[in-house]
Design an enzyme around this catalytic site. Sequence first.
Site, PDB file in Angstrom:
ATOM      1  CG  ASN A  66      -1.845   1.174   1.285  1.00  0.00           C
ATOM      2  OD1 ASN A  66      -1.793   2.067   0.447  1.00  0.00           O
ATOM      3  ND2 ASN A  66      -2.709   1.197   2.284  1.00  0.00           N
ATOM      4  NE  ARG A 112      -6.164   1.762   0.003  1.00  0.00           N
ATOM      5  CZ  ARG A 112      -6.022   3.017   0.392  1.00  0.00           C
ATOM      6  NH1 ARG A 112      -4.817   3.514   0.599  1.00  0.00           N
ATOM      7  NH2 ARG A 112      -7.072   3.785   0.574  1.00  0.00           N
ATOM      8  CG  HIS A 159     -13.098   3.371   3.396  1.00  0.00           C
ATOM      9  ND1 HIS A 159     -13.828   4.321   4.071  1.00  0.00           N
ATOM     10  CD2 HIS A 159     -11.803   3.739   3.544  1.00  0.00           C
ATOM     11  CE1 HIS A 159     -13.024   5.219   4.611  1.00  0.00           C
ATOM     12  NE2 HIS A 159     -11.783   4.891   4.297  1.00  0.00           N
ATOM     13  CG  HIS A 183     -13.906   1.687   6.943  1.00  0.00           C
ATOM     14  ND1 HIS A 183     -13.048   0.628   6.697  1.00  0.00           N
ATOM     15  CD2 HIS A 183     -13.108   2.768   7.143  1.00  0.00           C
ATOM     16  CE1 HIS A 183     -11.804   1.061   6.745  1.00  0.00           C
ATOM     17  NE2 HIS A 183     -11.818   2.363   7.024  1.00  0.00           N
ATOM     18  CG  LEU A 184     -17.796   4.095  11.671  1.00  0.00           C
ATOM     19  CD1 LEU A 184     -18.686   3.918  12.886  1.00  0.00           C
ATOM     20  CD2 LEU A 184     -18.297   5.226  10.788  1.00  0.00           C
ATOM     21  CG  ASN A 237      -8.184  10.678  10.455  1.00  0.00           C
ATOM     22  OD1 ASN A 237      -8.601  11.476  11.286  1.00  0.00           O
ATOM     23  ND2 ASN A 237      -7.422  11.061   9.443  1.00  0.00           N
ATOM     24  NE  ARG A 246     -10.622  12.569   3.886  1.00  0.00           N
ATOM     25  CZ  ARG A 246     -10.336  11.279   3.692  1.00  0.00           C
ATOM     26  NH1 ARG A 246     -11.257  10.356   3.931  1.00  0.00           N
ATOM     27  NH2 ARG A 246      -9.148  10.919   3.241  1.00  0.00           N
ATOM     28  CG  ASP A 289      -7.523  10.169  18.339  1.00  0.00           C
ATOM     29  OD1 ASP A 289      -8.503   9.647  18.896  1.00  0.00           O
ATOM     30  OD2 ASP A 289      -6.456   9.561  18.118  1.00  0.00           O
ATOM     31  N   GLY A 317     -10.734   1.865  12.930  1.00  0.00           N
ATOM     32  CA  GLY A 317     -10.266   2.328  14.233  1.00  0.00           C
ATOM     33  C   GLY A 317     -11.343   2.637  15.245  1.00  0.00           C
ATOM     34  CD  GLU A 347      -8.807  -1.415   4.064  1.00  0.00           C
ATOM     35  OE1 GLU A 347      -9.155  -0.681   3.117  1.00  0.00           O
ATOM     36  OE2 GLU A 347      -8.293  -0.991   5.107  1.00  0.00           O
TER      37      GLU A 347
END
Length: 422
Positions: free
Chosen positions: A7, A92, A181, A209-210, A212, A242, A283, A331, A384
Amino acid sequence: MKILVLNCGSSSLKYQLVDMDGEKLLAKGLVERIGMAGSHIKHTKVAGKEKFDKDVSFPTHTEAIKFVLDMLVDKKFGVLKNLSELSAAGHRVVHGGEDFTESALVTPKVLEGIRKVTPLAPLHNPANLQGIEAVQKVLPDLPNVVVFDTSFHQTMPATSYLYGIPYEFYKKEKIRRYGFHGTSHKYVSQRCAELLGKPIKELRIITCHLGNGSSITAVKKGKSLDTTMGYSPTAGVIMGTRSGDVDPAVLIQLASLGYDADKINEICNKKSGLLGISGVSSDLRDVEEAAEDNNWRAETAQNMLIYEVKKYIGAYAAAMGGVDAIVFTAGIGENGIAFREKVCKDLEFLGVKFDKNNNKVRGEEVLISKKRSPVKVFVIPTNEELMIARDTQRLVLGSAPAKKAAAKKTTAKRTAKKTAAK
Protein backbone atom coordinates in the site's frame (compact mmCIF):
# COMPACT_ATOMS: atom_id res chain seq x y z
CA MET A 1 1.72 -19.37 -2.24
CA LYS A 2 3.38 -16.33 -0.65
CA ILE A 3 2.06 -12.88 -1.61
CA LEU A 4 3.53 -9.48 -0.83
CA VAL A 5 0.77 -6.91 -0.24
CA LEU A 6 1.76 -3.27 -0.78
CA ASN A 7 0.00 0.00 0.00
CA CYS A 8 2.04 2.92 -1.30
CA GLY A 9 1.42 6.51 -0.31
CA SER A 10 3.22 9.54 -1.68
CA SER A 11 5.94 9.22 0.99
CA SER A 12 5.05 5.93 2.66
CA LEU A 13 4.90 2.19 2.10
CA LYS A 14 2.87 -0.28 4.16
CA TYR A 15 3.45 -3.95 3.47
CA GLN A 16 2.51 -7.44 4.59
CA LEU A 17 3.75 -10.85 3.51
CA VAL A 18 0.96 -13.43 3.57
CA ASP A 19 1.29 -17.20 3.17
CA MET A 20 -1.97 -18.18 1.49
CA ASP A 21 -1.57 -21.73 2.78
CA GLY A 22 -3.67 -21.07 5.87
CA GLU A 23 -3.70 -17.32 5.19
CA LYS A 24 -0.92 -16.73 7.71
CA LEU A 25 0.70 -13.34 8.19
CA LEU A 26 4.48 -13.84 8.08
CA ALA A 27 5.84 -10.29 8.22
CA LYS A 28 4.64 -6.70 8.11
CA GLY A 29 6.07 -3.23 8.15
CA LEU A 30 5.89 0.46 7.43
CA VAL A 31 8.31 2.76 5.63
CA GLU A 32 7.78 6.48 6.27
CA ARG A 33 9.12 9.75 4.87
CA ILE A 34 10.30 8.29 1.54
CA GLY A 35 12.17 10.98 -0.38
CA MET A 36 12.44 13.11 2.75
CA ALA A 37 14.90 13.63 5.57
CA GLY A 38 14.48 11.20 8.45
CA SER A 39 13.02 8.30 6.43
CA HIS A 40 12.34 5.31 8.65
CA ILE A 41 11.35 1.64 8.50
CA LYS A 42 9.56 -0.53 11.05
CA HIS A 43 9.64 -4.24 10.17
CA THR A 44 8.18 -7.10 12.21
CA LYS A 45 8.73 -10.83 11.81
CA VAL A 46 5.42 -12.08 13.14
CA ALA A 47 6.33 -15.60 14.34
CA GLY A 48 9.45 -14.71 16.32
CA LYS A 49 8.34 -11.14 17.04
CA GLU A 50 11.74 -9.85 15.93
CA LYS A 51 11.57 -6.15 15.07
CA PHE A 52 13.74 -3.87 12.96
CA ASP A 53 13.10 -0.21 13.74
CA LYS A 54 15.63 2.25 12.31
CA ASP A 55 16.19 5.41 10.30
CA VAL A 56 17.27 4.46 6.76
CA SER A 57 17.65 6.75 3.74
CA PHE A 58 15.08 6.03 1.02
CA PRO A 59 15.30 8.55 -1.87
CA THR A 60 12.51 6.78 -3.83
CA HIS A 61 10.00 3.95 -3.53
CA THR A 62 12.40 1.71 -5.47
CA GLU A 63 15.04 1.89 -2.72
CA ALA A 64 12.34 1.32 -0.10
CA ILE A 65 11.01 -1.79 -1.83
CA LYS A 66 14.54 -3.14 -2.37
CA PHE A 67 15.18 -2.75 1.37
CA VAL A 68 11.88 -4.45 2.24
CA LEU A 69 12.77 -7.40 0.00
CA ASP A 70 16.19 -7.62 1.68
CA MET A 71 14.47 -7.70 5.07
CA LEU A 72 12.23 -10.55 3.95
CA VAL A 73 15.28 -12.76 3.23
CA ASP A 74 17.43 -11.47 6.12
CA LYS A 75 18.80 -14.25 8.38
CA LYS A 76 17.44 -12.65 11.56
CA PHE A 77 14.40 -10.65 10.46
CA GLY A 78 13.44 -12.52 7.30
CA VAL A 79 10.84 -15.21 6.61
CA LEU A 80 11.93 -16.34 3.14
CA LYS A 81 14.94 -18.39 2.08
CA ASN A 82 15.11 -16.45 -1.16
CA LEU A 83 12.92 -14.16 -3.24
CA SER A 84 11.94 -16.98 -5.60
CA GLU A 85 9.47 -18.02 -2.88
CA LEU A 86 7.41 -14.92 -3.69
CA SER A 87 4.52 -15.80 -6.00
CA ALA A 88 3.08 -12.32 -6.61
CA ALA A 89 2.60 -8.79 -5.34
CA GLY A 90 -0.82 -7.28 -4.67
CA HIS A 91 -1.19 -3.49 -4.72
CA ARG A 92 -3.86 -1.24 -3.25
CA VAL A 93 -4.96 1.40 -5.76
CA VAL A 94 -7.34 4.09 -4.54
CA HIS A 95 -9.23 4.92 -7.73
CA GLY A 96 -10.24 2.75 -10.67
CA GLY A 97 -12.92 5.05 -12.06
CA GLU A 98 -15.59 3.30 -14.10
CA ASP A 99 -13.09 1.26 -16.11
CA PHE A 100 -12.18 -1.15 -13.32
CA THR A 101 -15.12 -2.98 -11.82
CA GLU A 102 -12.87 -5.55 -10.17
CA SER A 103 -9.23 -6.32 -9.41
CA ALA A 104 -6.88 -6.89 -12.34
CA LEU A 105 -3.55 -8.41 -13.31
CA VAL A 106 -1.09 -5.64 -14.12
CA THR A 107 -0.47 -5.17 -17.85
CA PRO A 108 0.62 -2.09 -19.82
CA LYS A 109 -3.06 -1.51 -20.64
CA VAL A 110 -4.04 -1.66 -16.96
CA LEU A 111 -1.28 0.79 -15.99
CA GLU A 112 -2.48 3.17 -18.68
CA GLY A 113 -6.01 2.84 -17.33
CA ILE A 114 -4.83 3.80 -13.84
CA ARG A 115 -2.99 6.82 -15.25
CA LYS A 116 -6.13 7.80 -17.16
CA VAL A 117 -8.19 8.15 -13.96
CA THR A 118 -5.41 9.84 -11.98
CA PRO A 119 -7.22 13.24 -12.15
CA LEU A 120 -9.91 11.63 -9.95
CA ALA A 121 -7.31 10.80 -7.26
CA PRO A 122 -4.31 13.08 -7.89
CA LEU A 123 -2.85 12.55 -4.41
CA HIS A 124 -3.14 8.76 -4.38
CA ASN A 125 -2.96 7.07 -7.79
CA PRO A 126 0.50 8.46 -8.70
CA ALA A 127 1.91 7.01 -5.47
CA ASN A 128 0.16 3.67 -6.10
CA LEU A 129 1.73 3.60 -9.59
CA GLN A 130 5.16 4.31 -8.12
CA GLY A 131 4.87 1.18 -5.99
CA ILE A 132 3.87 -1.01 -8.93
CA GLU A 133 6.66 0.33 -11.14
CA ALA A 134 9.21 -0.09 -8.34
CA VAL A 135 8.32 -3.78 -7.92
CA GLN A 136 8.49 -4.29 -11.69
CA LYS A 137 11.94 -2.71 -11.71
CA VAL A 138 13.31 -4.81 -8.85
CA LEU A 139 11.51 -8.09 -9.69
CA PRO A 140 10.57 -7.90 -13.39
CA ASP A 141 9.23 -11.46 -13.59
CA LEU A 142 6.95 -11.22 -10.54
CA PRO A 143 3.20 -11.06 -11.34
CA ASN A 144 1.46 -7.94 -9.99
CA VAL A 145 -2.22 -7.45 -9.21
CA VAL A 146 -4.07 -4.20 -8.50
CA VAL A 147 -7.04 -4.05 -6.12
CA PHE A 148 -9.13 -0.87 -6.27
CA ASP A 149 -10.86 0.90 -3.37
CA THR A 150 -13.63 1.90 -5.76
CA SER A 151 -14.33 -1.35 -7.60
CA PHE A 152 -16.67 -2.88 -4.98
CA HIS A 153 -18.99 0.11 -5.40
CA GLN A 154 -19.27 -0.21 -9.17
CA THR A 155 -22.41 -2.31 -8.62
CA MET A 156 -24.31 0.79 -7.45
CA PRO A 157 -27.26 1.63 -9.71
CA ALA A 158 -27.52 5.00 -11.42
CA THR A 159 -30.05 6.10 -8.82
CA SER A 160 -27.27 5.83 -6.24
CA TYR A 161 -24.23 7.07 -8.14
CA LEU A 162 -25.61 10.00 -10.17
CA TYR A 163 -25.75 13.54 -8.78
CA GLY A 164 -28.64 15.88 -9.48
CA ILE A 165 -26.59 18.10 -11.78
CA PRO A 166 -26.83 18.19 -15.61
CA TYR A 167 -26.19 14.71 -17.03
CA GLU A 168 -23.56 16.10 -19.40
CA PHE A 169 -21.15 16.53 -16.48
CA TYR A 170 -21.34 12.80 -15.87
CA LYS A 171 -20.93 11.90 -19.55
CA LYS A 172 -18.08 14.32 -20.25
CA GLU A 173 -16.31 14.71 -16.91
CA LYS A 174 -17.28 11.46 -15.16
CA ILE A 175 -18.61 13.37 -12.17
CA ARG A 176 -20.50 10.80 -10.11
CA ARG A 177 -20.42 8.96 -6.81
CA TYR A 178 -17.58 6.43 -6.75
CA GLY A 179 -17.29 5.43 -3.10
CA PHE A 180 -14.16 4.30 -1.28
CA HIS A 181 -13.02 1.80 1.38
CA GLY A 182 -14.47 -0.83 -0.95
CA THR A 183 -11.95 -3.52 -0.04
CA SER A 184 -12.83 -3.13 3.64
CA HIS A 185 -16.59 -3.13 3.05
CA LYS A 186 -16.27 -6.21 0.88
CA TYR A 187 -14.18 -8.10 3.45
CA VAL A 188 -16.34 -7.39 6.50
CA SER A 189 -19.63 -8.03 4.68
CA GLN A 190 -18.35 -11.41 3.48
CA ARG A 191 -17.06 -12.23 6.97
CA CYS A 192 -20.41 -11.20 8.44
CA ALA A 193 -22.20 -13.67 6.16
CA GLU A 194 -19.81 -16.40 7.32
CA LEU A 195 -20.53 -15.59 10.98
CA LEU A 196 -24.27 -15.70 10.29
CA GLY A 197 -23.87 -18.99 8.44
CA LYS A 198 -25.93 -17.73 5.53
CA PRO A 199 -25.22 -17.06 1.84
CA ILE A 200 -24.36 -13.40 1.39
CA LYS A 201 -26.81 -13.25 -1.53
CA GLU A 202 -29.64 -13.65 0.98
CA LEU A 203 -28.52 -10.82 3.28
CA ARG A 204 -28.90 -7.07 3.75
CA ILE A 205 -25.87 -5.74 5.62
CA ILE A 206 -24.89 -2.23 6.65
CA THR A 207 -21.11 -1.92 7.05
CA CYS A 208 -19.71 1.01 9.04
CA HIS A 209 -16.02 1.66 8.34
CA LEU A 210 -15.31 4.32 10.96
CA GLY A 211 -11.86 5.81 11.52
CA ASN A 212 -10.05 9.01 10.68
CA GLY A 213 -11.79 8.52 7.33
CA SER A 214 -15.28 7.03 7.57
CA SER A 215 -17.83 5.55 5.18
CA ILE A 216 -20.99 3.51 5.50
CA THR A 217 -22.23 1.10 2.84
CA ALA A 218 -25.52 -0.65 2.14
CA VAL A 219 -24.59 -4.16 0.97
CA LYS A 220 -27.55 -6.00 -0.54
CA LYS A 221 -27.11 -9.57 -1.76
CA GLY A 222 -23.32 -9.15 -1.56
CA LYS A 223 -23.24 -6.01 -3.69
CA SER A 224 -22.83 -2.34 -2.87
CA LEU A 225 -26.19 -0.62 -3.28
CA ASP A 226 -25.13 2.75 -1.89
CA THR A 227 -22.28 4.31 0.08
CA THR A 228 -21.67 7.59 1.87
CA MET A 229 -18.41 8.70 0.24
CA GLY A 230 -18.91 10.14 -3.21
CA TYR A 231 -16.90 11.72 -6.01
CA SER A 232 -14.18 12.08 -3.38
CA PRO A 233 -13.60 10.66 0.12
CA THR A 234 -14.76 14.00 1.59
CA ALA A 235 -18.47 13.18 1.37
CA GLY A 236 -20.68 11.42 3.91
CA VAL A 237 -20.39 11.65 7.70
CA ILE A 238 -18.00 14.07 9.38
CA MET A 239 -14.54 12.55 9.84
CA GLY A 240 -11.28 13.39 11.58
CA THR A 241 -10.53 16.44 9.44
CA ARG A 242 -13.02 16.06 6.56
CA SER A 243 -16.28 17.95 6.50
CA GLY A 244 -18.58 15.23 5.23
CA ASP A 245 -21.68 16.37 3.31
CA VAL A 246 -21.89 20.15 2.82
CA ASP A 247 -24.47 22.24 0.96
CA PRO A 248 -22.79 23.41 -2.30
CA ALA A 249 -24.00 26.92 -1.49
CA VAL A 250 -21.62 26.95 1.48
CA LEU A 251 -18.66 26.42 -0.87
CA ILE A 252 -19.99 29.10 -3.22
CA GLN A 253 -20.22 31.48 -0.27
CA LEU A 254 -16.62 30.69 0.73
CA ALA A 255 -15.54 31.45 -2.82
CA SER A 256 -17.40 34.76 -2.73
CA LEU A 257 -15.50 35.62 0.45
CA GLY A 258 -12.25 35.30 -1.46
CA TYR A 259 -11.21 31.70 -0.78
CA ASP A 260 -9.81 30.00 -3.89
CA ALA A 261 -10.26 26.34 -4.83
CA ASP A 262 -7.06 25.20 -3.10
CA LYS A 263 -8.00 26.94 0.14
CA ILE A 264 -11.55 25.57 0.09
CA ASN A 265 -10.12 22.09 -0.53
CA GLU A 266 -7.79 22.55 2.46
CA ILE A 267 -10.67 23.70 4.65
CA CYS A 268 -12.94 20.78 3.71
CA ASN A 269 -10.28 18.06 3.91
CA LYS A 270 -7.79 19.18 6.56
CA LYS A 271 -9.49 21.67 8.88
CA SER A 272 -13.05 20.39 9.21
CA GLY A 273 -14.77 17.39 10.78
CA LEU A 274 -14.07 16.54 14.42
CA LEU A 275 -11.10 18.90 14.44
CA GLY A 276 -13.00 21.82 12.96
CA ILE A 277 -16.06 21.46 15.20
CA SER A 278 -14.32 20.58 18.48
CA GLY A 279 -11.23 22.76 18.09
CA VAL A 280 -9.51 20.04 20.14
CA SER A 281 -8.36 17.18 17.90
CA SER A 282 -9.13 15.02 14.89
CA ASP A 283 -8.90 11.95 17.15
CA LEU A 284 -12.24 10.88 18.61
CA ARG A 285 -10.54 9.70 21.81
CA ASP A 286 -9.30 13.21 22.51
CA VAL A 287 -12.68 14.67 21.60
CA GLU A 288 -14.50 12.26 23.94
CA GLU A 289 -12.11 13.13 26.77
CA ALA A 290 -12.71 16.85 26.25
CA ALA A 291 -16.48 16.25 26.14
CA GLU A 292 -16.28 14.56 29.54
CA ASP A 293 -14.71 17.79 30.83
CA ASN A 294 -17.83 19.68 29.69
CA ASN A 295 -16.29 21.07 26.49
CA TRP A 296 -19.47 21.92 24.56
CA ARG A 297 -17.80 21.99 21.14
CA ALA A 298 -16.18 18.61 21.72
CA GLU A 299 -19.47 17.13 22.92
CA THR A 300 -21.24 18.53 19.87
CA ALA A 301 -18.58 17.11 17.50
CA GLN A 302 -18.90 13.56 18.84
CA ASN A 303 -22.69 13.79 18.89
CA MET A 304 -22.69 14.93 15.26
CA LEU A 305 -20.75 11.83 14.22
CA ILE A 306 -22.99 9.55 16.28
CA TYR A 307 -26.12 11.16 14.84
CA GLU A 308 -24.92 10.96 11.25
CA VAL A 309 -23.91 7.29 11.51
CA LYS A 310 -27.29 6.48 13.08
CA LYS A 311 -29.07 8.48 10.35
CA TYR A 312 -27.35 6.59 7.53
CA ILE A 313 -28.09 3.24 9.17
CA GLY A 314 -31.77 4.14 9.15
CA ALA A 315 -31.64 5.43 5.59
CA TYR A 316 -29.87 2.36 4.26
CA ALA A 317 -32.25 0.01 6.08
CA ALA A 318 -35.07 1.80 4.27
CA ALA A 319 -33.23 1.64 0.93
CA MET A 320 -32.75 -2.13 1.24
CA GLY A 321 -36.23 -2.87 2.57
CA GLY A 322 -34.81 -3.90 5.93
CA VAL A 323 -31.51 -4.98 7.44
CA ASP A 324 -30.21 -8.32 8.72
CA ALA A 325 -26.91 -7.19 10.22
CA ILE A 326 -24.86 -4.11 11.06
CA VAL A 327 -21.05 -4.24 11.17
CA PHE A 328 -18.63 -1.87 12.90
CA THR A 329 -15.03 -1.86 11.68
CA ALA A 330 -11.83 0.26 11.43
CA GLY A 331 -10.27 2.33 14.23
CA ILE A 332 -13.38 3.84 15.80
CA GLY A 333 -15.65 0.99 14.83
CA GLU A 334 -13.38 -1.65 16.32
CA ASN A 335 -12.34 0.21 19.48
CA GLY A 336 -15.08 2.72 20.32
CA ILE A 337 -17.01 0.92 23.06
CA ALA A 338 -19.04 3.94 24.18
CA PHE A 339 -19.39 5.16 20.61
CA ARG A 340 -20.94 1.88 19.38
CA GLU A 341 -23.40 1.85 22.26
CA LYS A 342 -24.54 5.42 21.54
CA VAL A 343 -25.00 4.65 17.82
CA CYS A 344 -27.09 1.56 18.59
CA LYS A 345 -29.23 3.33 21.19
CA ASP A 346 -32.82 3.82 19.93
CA LEU A 347 -32.34 1.37 17.04
CA GLU A 348 -34.72 -1.08 18.70
CA PHE A 349 -37.37 -0.10 16.15
CA LEU A 350 -35.15 -1.68 13.47
CA GLY A 351 -34.79 -4.88 15.45
CA VAL A 352 -31.51 -4.18 17.26
CA LYS A 353 -31.30 -5.62 20.79
CA PHE A 354 -27.97 -4.35 22.08
CA ASP A 355 -25.83 -6.27 24.60
CA LYS A 356 -23.70 -3.96 26.78
CA ASN A 357 -21.61 -6.80 28.19
CA ASN A 358 -20.71 -8.23 24.79
CA ASN A 359 -19.79 -4.73 23.63
CA LYS A 360 -16.95 -4.36 26.17
CA VAL A 361 -14.24 -5.33 23.68
CA ARG A 362 -11.67 -3.57 21.52
CA GLY A 363 -10.28 -4.87 18.25
CA GLU A 364 -11.95 -8.28 18.51
CA GLU A 365 -14.46 -10.09 16.34
CA VAL A 366 -17.62 -10.28 18.42
CA LEU A 367 -21.42 -10.20 18.34
CA ILE A 368 -22.49 -7.11 20.32
CA SER A 369 -26.24 -7.63 20.00
CA LYS A 370 -28.17 -10.22 21.92
CA LYS A 371 -28.25 -13.68 20.36
CA ARG A 372 -32.01 -13.41 19.82
CA SER A 373 -31.77 -9.93 18.32
CA PRO A 374 -33.64 -9.89 14.97
CA VAL A 375 -30.88 -7.65 13.60
CA LYS A 376 -27.40 -8.86 14.50
CA VAL A 377 -24.68 -6.32 15.27
CA PHE A 378 -21.02 -7.31 14.91
CA VAL A 379 -17.59 -5.86 15.48
CA ILE A 380 -15.37 -7.28 12.73
CA PRO A 381 -11.76 -6.05 12.47
CA THR A 382 -11.11 -5.18 8.86
CA ASN A 383 -8.39 -6.95 6.94
CA GLU A 384 -7.93 -5.17 3.63
CA GLU A 385 -4.50 -6.75 3.15
CA LEU A 386 -5.96 -10.25 3.30
CA MET A 387 -8.66 -9.24 0.82
CA ILE A 388 -5.94 -7.94 -1.53
CA ALA A 389 -3.95 -11.17 -1.07
CA ARG A 390 -7.03 -13.28 -1.86
CA ASP A 391 -7.77 -11.36 -5.05
CA THR A 392 -4.11 -11.57 -6.03
CA GLN A 393 -4.06 -15.33 -5.55
CA ARG A 394 -7.30 -15.78 -7.49
CA LEU A 395 -6.12 -13.74 -10.45
CA VAL A 396 -2.60 -15.13 -10.59
CA LEU A 397 -3.78 -18.74 -10.38
CA GLY A 398 -6.45 -18.00 -12.98
CA SER A 399 -4.05 -16.33 -15.42
CA ALA A 400 -3.09 -17.98 -18.70
CA PRO A 401 0.59 -18.61 -17.74
CA ALA A 402 -0.47 -20.16 -14.44
CA LYS A 403 -3.02 -22.40 -16.13
CA LYS A 404 -0.43 -23.40 -18.71
CA ALA A 405 2.09 -24.23 -15.99
CA ALA A 406 -0.51 -26.25 -14.08
CA ALA A 407 -1.41 -28.15 -17.26
CA LYS A 408 2.27 -28.96 -17.83
CA LYS A 409 2.55 -30.32 -14.27
CA THR A 410 -0.55 -32.48 -14.75
CA THR A 411 0.77 -33.83 -18.07
CA ALA A 412 4.15 -34.57 -16.50
CA LYS A 413 2.51 -36.48 -13.65
CA ARG A 414 0.41 -38.53 -16.05
CA THR A 415 3.46 -39.33 -18.18
CA ALA A 416 5.39 -40.39 -15.07
CA LYS A 417 2.54 -42.69 -13.99
CA LYS A 418 2.34 -44.29 -17.46
CA THR A 419 6.09 -44.81 -17.50
CA ALA A 420 6.00 -46.38 -14.05
CA ALA A 421 3.14 -48.66 -15.11
CA LYS A 422 5.17 -49.95 -18.07
